[in-house]
Design a protein around this motif. Structure first.
Motif, PDB file in Angstrom:
ATOM      1  N   LYS A  17      -1.782  -3.768   3.032  1.00  0.00           N
ATOM      2  CA  LYS A  17      -2.106  -2.729   4.026  1.00  0.00           C
ATOM      3  C   LYS A  17      -1.029  -1.643   3.995  1.00  0.00           C
ATOM      4  O   LYS A  17       0.167  -1.962   4.025  1.00  0.00           O
ATOM      5  N   TRP A  18      -1.450  -0.398   3.936  1.00  0.00           N
ATOM      6  CA  TRP A  18      -0.519   0.735   3.882  1.00  0.00           C
ATOM      7  C   TRP A  18      -1.003   1.866   4.789  1.00  0.00           C
ATOM      8  O   TRP A  18      -2.206   2.063   4.967  1.00  0.00           O
ATOM      9  N   LYS A  19       0.000   2.601   5.279  1.00  0.00           N
ATOM     10  CA  LYS A  19      -0.296   3.806   6.060  1.00  0.00           C
ATOM     11  C   LYS A  19       0.271   4.996   5.285  1.00  0.00           C
ATOM     12  O   LYS A  19       1.440   4.959   4.895  1.00  0.00           O
ATOM     13  N   ALA A  20      -0.542   6.013   5.047  1.00  0.00           N
ATOM     14  CA  ALA A  20      -0.057   7.196   4.323  1.00  0.00           C
ATOM     15  C   ALA A  20      -0.369   8.443   5.142  1.00  0.00           C
ATOM     16  O   ALA A  20      -1.438   8.561   5.741  1.00  0.00           O
ATOM     17  N   ALA A  22      -2.223  10.471   9.860  1.00  0.00           N
ATOM     18  CA  ALA A  22      -2.133   9.503   8.765  1.00  0.00           C
ATOM     19  C   ALA A  22      -3.395   8.659   8.665  1.00  0.00           C
ATOM     20  O   ALA A  22      -4.177   8.582   9.618  1.00  0.00           O
ATOM     21  N   THR A  23      -3.562   8.050   7.510  1.00  0.00           N
ATOM     22  CA  THR A  23      -4.655   7.102   7.288  1.00  0.00           C
ATOM     23  C   THR A  23      -4.046   5.723   7.042  1.00  0.00           C
ATOM     24  O   THR A  23      -3.079   5.599   6.290  1.00  0.00           O
ATOM     25  N   THR A  24      -4.614   4.719   7.682  1.00  0.00           N
ATOM     26  CA  THR A  24      -4.189   3.338   7.425  1.00  0.00           C
ATOM     27  C   THR A  24      -5.318   2.635   6.689  1.00  0.00           C
ATOM     28  O   THR A  24      -6.476   2.684   7.121  1.00  0.00           O
ATOM     29  N   THR A  25      -4.981   2.020   5.577  1.00  0.00           N
ATOM     30  CA  THR A  25      -5.990   1.345   4.759  1.00  0.00           C
ATOM     31  C   THR A  25      -5.523  -0.060   4.420  1.00  0.00           C
ATOM     32  O   THR A  25      -4.349  -0.268   4.096  1.00  0.00           O
ATOM     33  N   SER A  26      -6.443  -1.006   4.525  1.00  0.00           N
ATOM     34  CA  SER A  26      -6.117  -2.365   4.074  1.00  0.00           C
ATOM     35  C   SER A  26      -7.133  -2.782   3.019  1.00  0.00           C
ATOM     36  O   SER A  26      -8.277  -2.307   3.018  1.00  0.00           O
ATOM     37  N   ILE A  27      -6.687  -3.642   2.112  1.00  0.00           N
ATOM     38  CA  ILE A  27      -7.617  -4.209   1.123  1.00  0.00           C
ATOM     39  C   ILE A  27      -7.411  -5.722   1.094  1.00  0.00           C
ATOM     40  O   ILE A  27      -6.305  -6.214   0.848  1.00  0.00           O
ATOM     41  N   ALA A  28      -8.498  -6.440   1.363  1.00  0.00           N
ATOM     42  CA  ALA A  28      -8.510  -7.891   1.138  1.00  0.00           C
ATOM     43  C   ALA A  28      -9.185  -8.073  -0.224  1.00  0.00           C
ATOM     44  O   ALA A  28     -10.264  -7.519  -0.452  1.00  0.00           O
ATOM     45  N   PHE A  51     -13.215  -6.226  -3.545  1.00  0.00           N
ATOM     46  CA  PHE A  51     -12.310  -5.603  -2.572  1.00  0.00           C
ATOM     47  C   PHE A  51     -13.041  -5.318  -1.270  1.00  0.00           C
ATOM     48  O   PHE A  51     -14.131  -4.727  -1.284  1.00  0.00           O
ATOM     49  N   GLN A  52     -12.398  -5.728  -0.187  1.00  0.00           N
ATOM     50  CA  GLN A  52     -12.898  -5.330   1.136  1.00  0.00           C
ATOM     51  C   GLN A  52     -11.926  -4.261   1.638  1.00  0.00           C
ATOM     52  O   GLN A  52     -10.788  -4.572   2.003  1.00  0.00           O
ATOM     53  N   ILE A  53     -12.395  -3.006   1.621  1.00  0.00           N
ATOM     54  CA  ILE A  53     -11.513  -1.889   1.963  1.00  0.00           C
ATOM     55  C   ILE A  53     -11.816  -1.438   3.388  1.00  0.00           C
ATOM     56  O   ILE A  53     -12.971  -1.150   3.720  1.00  0.00           O
ATOM     57  N   GLU A  54     -10.778  -1.399   4.227  1.00  0.00           N
ATOM     58  CA  GLU A  54     -10.980  -0.936   5.612  1.00  0.00           C
ATOM     59  C   GLU A  54     -10.010   0.190   5.878  1.00  0.00           C
ATOM     60  O   GLU A  54      -8.830   0.085   5.553  1.00  0.00           O
ATOM     61  N   THR A  55     -10.522   1.245   6.476  1.00  0.00           N
ATOM     62  CA  THR A  55      -9.648   2.404   6.662  1.00  0.00           C
ATOM     63  C   THR A  55      -9.875   3.072   8.019  1.00  0.00           C
ATOM     64  O   THR A  55     -10.977   3.007   8.577  1.00  0.00           O
ATOM     65  N   SER A  56      -8.824   3.662   8.552  1.00  0.00           N
ATOM     66  CA  SER A  56      -8.966   4.426   9.799  1.00  0.00           C
ATOM     67  C   SER A  56      -7.953   5.565   9.814  1.00  0.00           C
ATOM     68  O   SER A  56      -6.901   5.472   9.163  1.00  0.00           O
TER      69      SER A  56
END
Ligand code: DP6
Length: 361
Positions: free
Chosen positions: A21-24, A55-61, A108-113
């Motif tokens: 998970k990263w925030k950019a 910023a956007t926060t995205t996680s990938i499972a 990949f399960q990509i979730e973003t906000s």
């Protein structure tokens, strides 16, 4: 570093599954990128302040899968599946597959906000593509733990660029330069680098209040916009001007010469819009309220001598830039004089940030 350095040799490790998970952040260009060649090569160098709160926060499972012929991913935006965004990710995966050969190994399960309101007119492509690229690099790092930080960040920026040009300036550093320039060591068309010369402290905490003049969808997509520079009558002069402005900014950044800084930044913003007004087809992306705000800023600066200025992206919103030691009075000015020109009185207070961060958990 060159594109060749981003082609991985082999991986020592293939975990069954994992989570990153990263925030950019977003960024705001001071010298604008406008015009490009295939694939995502800028026609001129640019430099930007990295933002902090937008910023956007995205996680990938990720989970190993049987079929390794196809890409497989789900995409959730703010908690809900968003099908119309999937083709963008599919295209991005195709573009970066050579550099990330594990992409077909996993589902990949990509979730973003986003931290900023949906359809605020703030482009999420820079922060979005940067956050996604950080996640993918984090996964690659698990496959190749030997990778050093220099390669990690340069390649993250390289991937982000292939998603959206300006995204490569949202990875690392407070002031980021992108695009080969003979007088800037290690500058590259392939990825952004932290600005390599002396930067005065005043710029380390610069403030950016984003006035949301028009929150609708962009009238001109960035791809269409960049293409307008092909065959544009002023293109070559404009590209040269951007190179020259980067040279001119070197002593300005070092000394903290705000008068000279303001001249370049405002000229760049107006030149960007002048390019759109003089292309074929032509566009006016400013709104009447954009001009009201610009005039108010000029009047305020003249009367108070406070070094507040503006820049614009490819839309009607105005970024108000000012040093943090004037924050209190400028915020009062914005509230009393400028907020009335924003849609629903809305604006976002932001400032210079440091780039992408890993989020644990
Ligand atoms: C006006 O990075 O959105 O904001 O590479 O097509 O995704 P693509 O374009 P994009 O263009 C940004 C243009 C700009 C200026 C800038 O950020 O330098």
């Amino acid at each position: 570093m060159t594109e060749q350095d981003f082609l991985p040799k082999s991986y020592s490790n293939f975990p069954e599954n994992g989570f990153v998970k990263w925030k950019a952040p977003s960024n705001i260009a001071l010298v604008k990128y406008w015009g490009k060649k295939p694939v995502q090569i800028p026609a001129n160098p640019s430099v930007s302040f990295t933002l902090d709160s937008c910023a956007t926060t995205t996680s990938i499972a990720f989970q190993k899968k049987e079929d390794t012929e196809n890409f497989s991913f789900d995409f959730l935006f703010e908690g809900k599946p968003k099908e119309d965004f999937k083709p963008k990710i599919q295209t991005f995966f195709e573009r970066v597959e050579n550099y990330l050969p594990f992409l077909k190994t996993y589902h990949f399960q990509i979730e973003t906000s986003n931290s900023f309101p949906h359809s605020s007119g703030i482009a999420s492509s820079a922060s979005g593509m940067a956050a996604l690229s950080m996640c993918l690099m984090d996964i690659e790092k698990q496959l190749n733990p030997e990778m050093d930080d220099a390669l990690f960040y340069a390649k993250a920026s390289f991937l982000a660029r292939l998603g959206s040009g300006s995204a490569c300036r949202s990875v690392k550093g407070d002031l980021v330069q992108w695009g080969a320039h003979k007088n800037i060591p290690n500058s590259s068309n392939e990825f952004g680098v932290p600005y390599p010369f002396e930067v005065h402290d005043v710029f380390k905490t610069y403030c950016d209040t984003i006035l949301l003049v028009h929150k609708g969808k962009k009238q001109v997509s960035s791809t269409v916009g960049h293409n307008l520079m092909h065959g544009h009558p002023y293109a070559e002069t404009r590209f040269k001007q951007a190179f020259d402005n980067l040279d001119a900014l070197k002593p300005i950044f070092a000394k903290g010469d705000l008068d000279a800084f303001i001249k370049i930044v405002e000229s760049e913003a107006l030149t960007l819009h002048a390019m759109m007004m003089t292309s074929m087809p032509y566009f006016i992306l400013m709104k009447p309220n954009t001009l009201e705000i610009i005039n108010k800023i000029w009047e305020y600066r003249e009367n108070t001598k406070i070094p507040v200025c503006f820049t614009l992206d490819a839309g009607a919103n105005v970024h108000v830039l000012y040093p943090s030691n004037h924050k209190e009075v400028v915020l009062k000015f914005i509230d009393e004089e400028l907020a009335q020109y924003c849609e629903n009185g809305q604006y976002i207070n932001d400032g210079v940030g440091q780039g992408a961060v890993k989020i644990n958990g």
